[in-house]
Design an enzyme around this catalytic site. Structure first.
Site, mmCIF file in Angstrom:
data_model
loop_
_atom_site.group_PDB
_atom_site.id
_atom_site.type_symbol
_atom_site.label_atom_id
_atom_site.label_comp_id
_atom_site.label_asym_id
_atom_site.label_seq_id
_atom_site.Cartn_x
_atom_site.Cartn_y
_atom_site.Cartn_z
ATOM 1 N N ARG A 9 -51.780 8.890 22.804
ATOM 2 C CA ARG A 9 -50.782 9.462 23.516
ATOM 3 C C ARG A 9 -49.421 8.620 23.860
ATOM 4 O O ARG A 9 -49.689 7.527 24.711
ATOM 5 C CB ARG A 9 -51.405 10.445 24.942
ATOM 6 C CG ARG A 9 -50.320 11.212 25.582
ATOM 7 C CD ARG A 9 -49.776 10.447 26.748
ATOM 8 N NE ARG A 9 -48.885 11.186 27.500
ATOM 9 C CZ ARG A 9 -48.048 10.929 28.438
ATOM 10 N NH1 ARG A 9 -47.958 9.825 28.685
ATOM 11 N NH2 ARG A 9 -47.435 11.638 29.220
ATOM 12 N N VAL A 10 -48.279 9.167 23.783
ATOM 13 C CA VAL A 10 -47.033 8.429 24.181
ATOM 14 C C VAL A 10 -46.462 9.419 25.035
ATOM 15 O O VAL A 10 -46.301 10.767 24.347
ATOM 16 C CB VAL A 10 -46.200 8.015 22.716
ATOM 17 C CG1 VAL A 10 -45.019 7.366 23.390
ATOM 18 C CG2 VAL A 10 -47.095 6.988 22.264
ATOM 19 N N GLY A 11 -45.835 8.853 26.205
ATOM 20 C CA GLY A 11 -45.057 9.950 27.010
ATOM 21 C C GLY A 11 -43.541 9.963 26.676
ATOM 22 O O GLY A 11 -43.146 9.555 25.566
ATOM 23 N N ASP A 12 -42.721 10.293 27.870
ATOM 24 C CA ASP A 12 -41.362 10.398 27.370
ATOM 25 C C ASP A 12 -40.676 9.039 27.728
ATOM 26 O O ASP A 12 -39.406 8.932 27.192
ATOM 27 C CB ASP A 12 -40.703 11.234 28.798
ATOM 28 C CG ASP A 12 -41.302 10.638 29.893
ATOM 29 O OD1 ASP A 12 -42.443 10.685 30.342
ATOM 30 O OD2 ASP A 12 -40.507 10.680 30.971
ATOM 31 N N THR A 53 -39.325 9.536 35.597
ATOM 32 C CA THR A 53 -40.590 9.476 36.052
ATOM 33 C C THR A 53 -41.470 10.829 36.267
ATOM 34 O O THR A 53 -40.988 11.491 37.231
ATOM 35 C CB THR A 53 -40.901 8.538 37.211
ATOM 36 O OG1 THR A 53 -42.283 8.380 37.351
ATOM 37 C CG2 THR A 53 -40.006 8.952 38.254
ATOM 38 N N GLY A 54 -42.587 11.073 35.483
ATOM 39 C CA GLY A 54 -43.174 12.349 36.105
ATOM 40 C C GLY A 54 -43.967 12.660 34.625
ATOM 41 O O GLY A 54 -44.272 11.782 33.922
ATOM 42 N N THR A 106 -44.667 4.850 37.369
ATOM 43 C CA THR A 106 -43.774 4.434 36.263
ATOM 44 C C THR A 106 -42.563 3.572 37.014
ATOM 45 O O THR A 106 -42.206 3.875 38.089
ATOM 46 C CB THR A 106 -43.309 5.534 35.100
ATOM 47 O OG1 THR A 106 -44.341 5.759 34.651
ATOM 48 C CG2 THR A 106 -42.231 5.110 34.550
ATOM 49 N N GLY A 163 -44.829 13.397 31.681
ATOM 50 C CA GLY A 163 -43.921 13.096 30.621
ATOM 51 C C GLY A 163 -43.611 14.394 29.220
ATOM 52 O O GLY A 163 -42.695 14.281 28.982
#
Ligand code: ASP
Length: 345
Positions: free
Chosen positions: A223-226, A245-246, A195, A248
């Site tokens: 799926r949606v992350g942080d 970044t990581g 990211t 999420g």
């Protein structure tokens, strides 16, 4: 009385105590570097792209432009470079698509914009900014977001634009692993970070943050992350700006970026301590991993991470771009080593 109210609001990050500042730009190109296994050519290309992002973003600040301009300029450079998991070069979903997420936040006004699950927008960070500036909403997803992109004259591309062979092979590897074990046990998947993000402080003393990503390799079910979730992967107020970044899901559960900024704004914690507590204590204690970049209104930088490395860069008063990847490279942050229980071990 009014002054006391002003100071109180400022301490919550609600209004800015504006002051002339020395501009600073900090970027990341993802955490989760697996121990020095990049080819020399790839490492050189990544460092060159980050240097370019720093120089182009910083040029905005030097020209007197607001922090948000530096953030979107730097992120656009990295989205256009296929070495990062953002824009071109994004990871693939389980069913072989690219679904991109991005967010921006302006710390001075607390305005924010984000997009998720877009698959034809060349630079999702520019669409996130358009959502912030030209809509009455904060977050748009999927086809609706792309309809808005068309209206705004944002560049759309054929979905094949995002494809790289390297990312395709990463998906094939993950699919093979999927066939052998259940996805939640697949810690390997969590390592495929890359990211990009940026935080900036402009000459007026205002902060901004932005993040852009293809998400996690082999992600399923929309799926949606942080990254596009304001407060989780991206947040800025008058005193603090963060891009994470990581893994999420853990950044969402800890509302990581907001948590860091509240420690700074409300508890007066130094930014390095605030960021290290969230990234290197709270997130690993829950089983997650990753990193973040954070910047305060005095130009102090934090870059904690608990993976093998984090692509990170910064540029300040001297105008010299600095890029670091591995743990033994000095940076302005004093990140402590990863706790023994980290999922990154
Ligand atoms: N945080 C991103 C996500 O979970 C992944 C990353 O940082 O690379 O979508």
């Amino acid at each position: 009385m009014i002054h006391r109210l002003f100071v109180a609001l400022a301490s919550f990050g609600i209004v800015a105590m504006t002051h002339a500042a020395t501009p600073v730009l900090v970027i990341h190109g993802g955490a989760g570097v697996v121990k020095r296994d990049m080819t020399a050519a790839k490492e050189k290309a990544v460092r060159a792209a980050m240097t370019k992002a720093l120089l182009e973003g910083y040029a905005q600040l030097k020209a007197g432009k607001p922090a948000i301009d530096a953030v979107t300029t730097a992120i656009t450079v990295m989205e256009d470079d296929s070495n990062f998991n953002a824009g071109k070069g994004s990871v693939f979903t389980h069913d072989g698509k690219n679904e991109l997420d991005a967010a921006v936040m302006d710390g001075d006004s607390l305005r924010a914009g984000s997009v998720a699950g877009v698959h034809r927008v060349k630079n999702p960070i520019l669409l996130a900014r358009a959502v912030m500036e030209h809509s009455s909403h904060v977050m748009l997803v999927g086809d609706g977001a792309e309809e808005f992109a068309k209206e705004q004259g944002i560049t759309l591309v054929d979905p094949s634009y995002f494809r790289t062979e390297e990312r395709w092979q990463q998906l094939q590897k993950a699919l093979k692993e999927d066939a052998q074990k259940q996805p939640p046990a697949d810690v390997e998947t969590a390592k495929h970070f890359g990211t990009v993000g940026a935080v900036a402080l402009d000459g007026e003393g205002h902060l901004a943050a932005g993040t852009s990503t293809g998400g996690m390799n082999d992600k399923r079910w929309g799926r949606v992350g942080d990254s596009p979730i304001i407060g989780a992967g991206t947040y800025a107020n008058a005193q603090c700006a963060v891009s994470g970044t990581g893994w999420g899901e853990f950044y969402m559960r800890t509302v990581a970026a907001h948590e860091i900024c509240m420690k700074v704004s409300m508890l007066n914690e130094p930014i390095q301590r605030a960021a290290a507590e969230v990234i290197n204590q709270e997130i690993p204690s829950m089983g997650g991993n990753g990193g973040a970049i954070a910047l305060d209104a005095d130009g102090n930088i934090a870059m904690p991470y608990n993976t093998d490395g984090m692509f990170r860069g910064w540029i300040g008063a001297d105008g010299v771009p600095h890029v670091a990847i591995y743990d033994d490279e000095p940076d302005p942050s004093n990140h402590p080593p990863a706790p023994a229980t980290s999922a990154a071990e």
